[in-house]
Structure formats: C-alpha cells, structure tokens
Design a protein around this motif. Structure first.
Motif, short mmCIF file in Angstrom:
data_model
loop_
_atom_site.label_atom_id
_atom_site.label_comp_id
_atom_site.label_asym_id
_atom_site.label_seq_id
_atom_site.Cartn_x
_atom_site.Cartn_y
_atom_site.Cartn_z
N GLN A 48 2.42 -10.78 -5.40
CA GLN A 48 2.93 -9.40 -5.38
C GLN A 48 3.79 -9.19 -4.14
O GLN A 48 3.57 -8.27 -3.38
CB GLN A 48 1.75 -8.41 -5.33
N GLU A 49 4.72 -10.08 -3.91
CA GLU A 49 5.54 -10.02 -2.71
C GLU A 49 6.15 -8.64 -2.49
O GLU A 49 6.65 -8.08 -3.46
CB GLU A 49 6.69 -11.04 -2.87
N PRO A 50 6.17 -8.08 -1.27
CA PRO A 50 5.75 -8.70 -0.02
C PRO A 50 4.26 -8.58 0.30
O PRO A 50 3.84 -8.98 1.38
CB PRO A 50 6.58 -7.96 1.03
N ALA A 51 3.46 -8.01 -0.62
CA ALA A 51 2.02 -7.91 -0.33
C ALA A 51 1.39 -9.30 -0.39
O ALA A 51 1.83 -10.16 -1.15
CB ALA A 51 1.35 -7.01 -1.36
N VAL A 52 0.37 -9.50 0.43
CA VAL A 52 -0.35 -10.78 0.45
C VAL A 52 -1.82 -10.48 0.19
O VAL A 52 -2.37 -9.51 0.73
CB VAL A 52 -0.18 -11.46 1.83
N HIS A 53 -2.45 -11.25 -0.64
CA HIS A 53 -3.87 -11.06 -0.95
C HIS A 53 -4.67 -11.02 0.35
O HIS A 53 -4.58 -11.95 1.17
CB HIS A 53 -4.34 -12.23 -1.81
N PRO A 54 -5.45 -9.95 0.58
CA PRO A 54 -6.19 -9.84 1.85
C PRO A 54 -7.12 -11.02 2.11
O PRO A 54 -7.35 -11.39 3.27
CB PRO A 54 -6.97 -8.53 1.74
N GLY A 55 -7.63 -11.60 1.04
CA GLY A 55 -8.53 -12.76 1.20
C GLY A 55 -7.83 -13.92 1.90
O GLY A 55 -8.46 -14.67 2.66
N LEU A 56 -6.55 -14.07 1.66
CA LEU A 56 -5.81 -15.18 2.27
C LEU A 56 -5.65 -14.97 3.78
O LEU A 56 -5.63 -15.92 4.56
CB LEU A 56 -4.42 -15.32 1.63
N LEU A 57 -5.53 -13.71 4.16
CA LEU A 57 -5.28 -13.39 5.57
C LEU A 57 -6.46 -13.80 6.45
O LEU A 57 -6.30 -14.06 7.64
CB LEU A 57 -5.02 -11.89 5.75
N GLU A 58 -7.64 -13.85 5.85
CA GLU A 58 -8.85 -14.15 6.63
C GLU A 58 -9.05 -15.64 6.85
O GLU A 58 -9.93 -16.04 7.60
CB GLU A 58 -10.10 -13.68 5.84
N MET A 59 -8.31 -16.47 6.14
CA MET A 59 -8.66 -17.90 6.11
C MET A 59 -7.82 -18.73 7.06
O MET A 59 -6.60 -18.65 7.04
CB MET A 59 -8.46 -18.43 4.69
#
Ligand code: DGY
Length: 321
Positions: free
Chosen positions: A266-277
């Motif tokens: 969903q560019e430019p949104a990034v899945h929040p789960g990815l941000l944590e890893m």
C-alpha cells in the motif's frame, strides 16, 4: 505545436526535449499531484508524461480528451496504466525499459547484502548509540558465496541481478514463463526451474517479475512456508506481488530469515509489523533513483512522446503482458 502535459516533476533532460518542439504544461509543485488536479491538468493534452504514482485509467484518458495520442510512463513498470483502456481510445502507451536496468539491479543487490549481512541492523545500533563491542559471534550474517539465488522473472533486471550474483559466487536458479533471449544468460550457469522448486532450494528469493493480476500475492503464506527457514526474500519489483500480512506472519513465525524490501503493498504506507523487525530492510522505492538514470528515464519518455507526435512509431511501446 502540440500540448504535452507532464503530471509530476521530472528531470530537465525530459522537459527541455519536449519544450524544444511543443507547448509544455507541467506540474511543478514538490507535492505529488492530487487526482483532482491531475484530471484538470491533462485536459486538452496531445501527449502526457506520467509517473507510477498516477493512475491512468478510462477516467484519466477521458479527462484528457479524444485528441490524446500517447501516454509515456516514466517507469519501466506500467501497472498504473490501464493498457486496454488506452487501446480502446487509440492512445499509445509507452514505458522506459533498459535505461534503469542496472540501477534497479544495484538496488536489489544492495538489499540482498544489507539483509543477509545485517548492515541495516548494525547501522541502527551505531546511530542509536547502543553500546556495542566487537565479538566473534556479534551480528553474524549469511555469506552469499556458494549460496543459491532464486530469481523470479528473468527479464532485463532479473538478468542484471543474476550477473551480480554470479560475480559474488552464487548459484543461480530462475523461474519464468517466458524464455530469455538467446545468449542473454551466457556465462551465468543459470538453471530454469519450476517456481515451487525455486522456493525450496533458494537461499535468497529475489522478485523481478511485473505486477499483473497473475502475480498479485504471488508470495503468500504457502510460498513462505515452502522457503527454507534460513532464506531471505528480496522485493524490488512491485509491492502487491507480496502478501504483506503473510510476510509479517512468516517472519514472526521464523519461517524465513528476513526480507529486503524496496516496494510495499500500500505504498507509501508500510505494514507496521515490518517496522518492528530487525531482520527486515526497508527502502522507500529507490530502485531507479540515481541522477543519471532518472535523467535517462525522463529523456526516453520524452522521446517516446515526441516520436508519436511526429507520426513515428514510439521507441518503447509497452508490451502486452
Ligand atoms: C519502475 O520504473 O517501474 C520503477 O519502479 C521506478 O523506477
């Protein structure tokens, strides 16, 4: 003199070429154009240069008007362009292959190095001033030499990625419904395999296929489960080829070792789960982002539009996928 509309900012090389022959109406704000502004801007255009952020559909084409002859997308990917809608209106659609091949392969390769060698993670440690100490077992990554890269989509960028992988001593397998042109794989020792097999054997799965209905969520829960637990995913193609929810689940469950992503569902949104890893490298769609390549892309898109306006064939019409 025709009217050429440019729907977002592009390098001067493209604009100058257009202005030398035609009237140019270009969006000049730093902000990406809104849909409403875009539909207004394109009114009366004979040719339009678009970026991948613009949706070129029936509404867009009708807003331009029946005099429109060509939409020149300043990108190699053209999933933002409804090609049948263009064809139905007699509008030629073009893209910018070749000029960004090496740059985009550099980005994909950079992602692979960053994620397998944990460079992003290391840099975050330094920047956050987290205490650290050299150690024999500190931040160990996976070496690439002797490992297998699985290239999904052996087009120009896939082949450029394979050349880089070969130089790093990797074995190459690839999956593609099409057959690369004769000689294109010379010296690469690349083996064509079924997609399922590629998932089983690759230490790095790198996506280089176009985004089409058939490749939507090509990488989902089943595919991640089929990969080695030690393997990495690299995506520099298009976000929706990967089911991001499934990717986050697979990473959480340790079904794969990590991911390097330049594109998002969903560019430019990034899945929040990815941000944590920490085992995920995230870049903001930088694939072709060099001064030289963006200039060449703008120039090629301008040349495509100019050719059509002169009554000639475009240099790089989109190919039916
Ligand atoms: C493309 O051209 O399709 C890239 O995603 C942006 O350069």
């Amino acid at each position: 003199m025709a009217l050429v509309v440019v729907t977002n900012r592009i390098p001067a090389e493209g604009l100058d070429a257009l202005r030398a022959e035609h009237e140019v109406r270009a969006w000049e704000s730093e902000e990406c154009i809104s849909r409403a502004d875009c539909l207004e801007l394109v009114k009366g255009a004979d040719a339009i240069l678009t970026l991948l952020t613009e949706k070129v559909d029936g509404e867009f084409l009708d807003a331009a008007g029946p005099q429109l002859k060509v939409v020149a997308n300043v990108a190699v990917g053209y999933n933002n362009v409804d090609v049948p809608a263009c064809e139905a209106r007699g509008v030629i659609a073009t893209n910018t292959p070749k000029v960004l091949t090496e740059t985009t392969a550099d980005t994909a390769f950079g992602l692979m190095l960053m994620v397998t060698r944990r460079f992003g993670e290391g840099e975050r440690i330094i920047r956050s001033q987290t205490p650290w100490q050299w150690g024999m077992f500190y931040l160990l990554g996976m070496g690439l030499q002797g490992k297998t890269i699985g290239i999904v989509g052996m087009g120009q960028i896939g082949i450029a990625m394979a050349r880089r992988a070969k130089a790093f001593g990797m074995d190459i397998v690839y999956a593609d419904d099409a057959t690369p042109p004769a000689g294109a794989l010379a010296g690469l020792d690349a083996r064509k395999v079924e997609f399922d097999k590629l998932l089983n054997v690759a230490d790095v799965v790198s996506l280089h296929c176009p985004y089409l209905p058939a490749t939507h969520h090509l990488m989902g829960a089943e595919e991640f489960a089929a990969m080695k637990r030690t393997a990495y995913l690299v995506n520099s193609a298009r976000g929706p080829i990967v089911d991001e929810n499934a990717l986050v689940e697979a990473l959480r469950a340790g079904e794969i070792a990590g991911a390097g992503l330049d594109v998002f569902e969903q560019e430019p949104a990034v899945h929040p789960g990815l941000l944590e890893m920490d085992n995920v490298v995230l870049l903001p769609h930088l694939g072709s982002a060099t001064t030289e390549t963006r200039a060449a892309m703008a120039q090629l898109a301008a040349d495509n539009a100019l050719a059509v306006l002169r009554g000639d064939a475009p240099l790089t019409p989109v190919t039916k996928l």
